[in-house]
Motif scaffolding. Structure first.
Motif, PDB file in Angstrom:
ATOM      1  N   ASP A  37       0.808   1.121   6.556  1.00 24.38           N
ATOM      2  CA  ASP A  37      -0.050   0.202   5.800  1.00 24.38           C
ATOM      3  C   ASP A  37      -1.269   0.917   5.242  1.00 24.38           C
ATOM      4  O   ASP A  37      -1.712   0.644   4.108  1.00 24.38           O
ATOM      5  N   SER A  38      -1.812   1.842   6.015  1.00 21.97           N
ATOM      6  CA  SER A  38      -2.991   2.578   5.567  1.00 21.97           C
ATOM      7  C   SER A  38      -2.662   3.434   4.342  1.00 21.97           C
ATOM      8  O   SER A  38      -3.434   3.478   3.373  1.00 21.97           O
ATOM      9  N   ILE A  39      -1.499   4.088   4.378  1.00 15.88           N
ATOM     10  CA  ILE A  39      -1.091   4.932   3.239  1.00 15.88           C
ATOM     11  C   ILE A  39      -0.815   4.071   2.018  1.00 15.88           C
ATOM     12  O   ILE A  39      -1.180   4.436   0.885  1.00 15.88           O
ATOM     13  N   GLN A  40      -0.181   2.921   2.231  1.00 12.17           N
ATOM     14  CA  GLN A  40       0.107   2.023   1.117  1.00 12.17           C
ATOM     15  C   GLN A  40      -1.166   1.499   0.461  1.00 12.17           C
ATOM     16  O   GLN A  40      -1.226   1.359  -0.769  1.00 12.17           O
ATOM     17  N   GLN A  41      -2.182   1.231   1.259  1.00 12.74           N
ATOM     18  CA  GLN A  41      -3.436   0.707   0.728  1.00 12.74           C
ATOM     19  C   GLN A  41      -4.170   1.746  -0.116  1.00 12.74           C
ATOM     20  O   GLN A  41      -4.862   1.401  -1.077  1.00 12.74           O
ATOM     21  N   ARG A  42      -4.007   3.010   0.229  1.00 11.91           N
ATOM     22  CA  ARG A  42      -4.693   4.073  -0.517  1.00 11.91           C
ATOM     23  C   ARG A  42      -3.992   4.402  -1.828  1.00 11.91           C
ATOM     24  O   ARG A  42      -4.593   5.016  -2.707  1.00 11.91           O
ATOM     25  N   LEU A  43      -2.742   4.014  -1.950  1.00 15.86           N
ATOM     26  CA  LEU A  43      -1.991   4.303  -3.177  1.00 15.86           C
ATOM     27  C   LEU A  43      -2.344   3.303  -4.276  1.00 15.86           C
ATOM     28  O   LEU A  43      -2.713   2.161  -3.984  1.00 15.86           O
ATOM     29  N   PRO A  44      -2.240   3.721  -5.541  1.00 18.59           N
ATOM     30  CA  PRO A  44      -2.418   2.754  -6.640  1.00 18.59           C
ATOM     31  C   PRO A  44      -1.355   1.662  -6.551  1.00 18.59           C
ATOM     32  O   PRO A  44      -0.273   1.865  -5.989  1.00 18.59           O
ATOM     33  N   THR A  45      -1.660   0.509  -7.126  1.00 18.52           N
ATOM     34  CA  THR A  45      -0.751  -0.630  -7.026  1.00 18.52           C
ATOM     35  C   THR A  45       0.627  -0.315  -7.569  1.00 18.52           C
ATOM     36  O   THR A  45       1.651  -0.696  -6.986  1.00 18.52           O
ATOM     37  N   GLU A  46       0.671   0.427  -8.686  1.00 18.09           N
ATOM     38  CA  GLU A  46       1.966   0.696  -9.321  1.00 18.09           C
ATOM     39  C   GLU A  46       2.804   1.703  -8.526  1.00 18.09           C
ATOM     40  O   GLU A  46       4.018   1.805  -8.736  1.00 18.09           O
ATOM     41  N   LYS A  47       2.187   2.459  -7.602  1.00 15.80           N
ATOM     42  CA  LYS A  47       2.930   3.441  -6.821  1.00 15.80           C
ATOM     43  C   LYS A  47       3.279   2.963  -5.421  1.00 15.80           C
ATOM     44  O   LYS A  47       3.902   3.696  -4.660  1.00 15.80           O
TER      45      LYS A  47
END
Length: 235
Positions: A53-63
């Motif tokens: 979840d932490s990695i997903q939150q740091r990624l741009p929405t489209e990625k």
């Protein structure tokens, strides 16, 4: 009709050689990891859901991963904590899927009938329910053939006429009467039943049999994938 496949890793082991045993263990782990990644398409390794979840939150929405991928990845991490061994995890998934298989056949029944309805749509004397009745008879015959083959294989194995050799437990669909022979018999019965029931010429029946076989292979592959993912999510 399809015997459940299992991943067998054949590695020569030397009991007296410690380094050989370590190499064998690492090879088994690598093999099970590649199999689970190939089937589940989860090639990213995370230690926990919190890290994911932490990695997903740091990624741009489209990625970020899509909704379905996130659900699968979360479930994968939950099972990873519950079953540290990837091989045990996959065995558990296939075990649950085995119990879902009858439901898959039940769902496939109206689809099988609908394909017949489309193939014989020009014949106005048949309604959809007629194709359902035909499908029920065909399914029943296939189950009877499977039952008879299993009984015969059990008898031959018990009488030691044809011994079933298997380190993973005896599969009575892979005896003297194997699943490949059952497929041939069921396929021929399928063709003959189409010709007898619908009364069309040999050429038309062969063409429609081939079309139905091709379409059903696609539908069953799709149902197999959906029910496998469903089994993975409900463990």
């Amino acid at each position: 009709m399809v015997s459940p496949g299992k991943v067998d890793v054949n590695i020569e082991r030397n009991v007296n050689d410690t380094s050989s045993k370590q190499m064998s263990d690492s090879a088994i782990i690598a093999q099970s990891d590649s199999v689970s990644a190939e089937i589940l398409k989860l090639d990213k390794d995370f230690s926990s859901i919190k890290e994911y979840d932490s990695i997903q939150q740091r990624l741009p929405t489209e990625k970020r991963d899509g909704y379905i991928v996130q659900k699968l990845q979360r479930q994968y991490l939950i099972l990873k904590e519950k079953y540290p061994s990837r091989k045990n995890m996959m065995n558990k998934v296939f075990e649950v899927f085995t119990h879902q298989f009858p439901k898959m056949l039940f769902v496939s029944l109206p689809l099988f009938s609908f394909i017949l309805f489309l193939l014989y749509a020009r014949n106005r004397s048949y309604y959809y329910v007629d194709h359902v009745v035909f499908t029920l008879h065909f399914y029943s015959t296939v189950f009877i053939l499977i039952f008879l083959a299993i009984c015969l294989n059990i008898f031959l194995d018990w009488s030691e006429v044809y011994l079933i050799q298997s380190a993973e437990g005896k599969n009575y669909l892979n005896g003297a009467i194997g699943s490949e022979y059952l497929s041939l018999v069921a396929g021929y019965y399928w063709y003959r039943s189409l010709r007898n029931f619908y009364g069309q010429s040999r050429r038309k029946t062969i063409v429609k049999f081939g079309l139905q076989l091709f379409i059903n292979m696609f539908l069953f592959s799709l149902l197999f994938l959906l029910f496998f993912l469903f089994s993975f999510m409900i463990i």
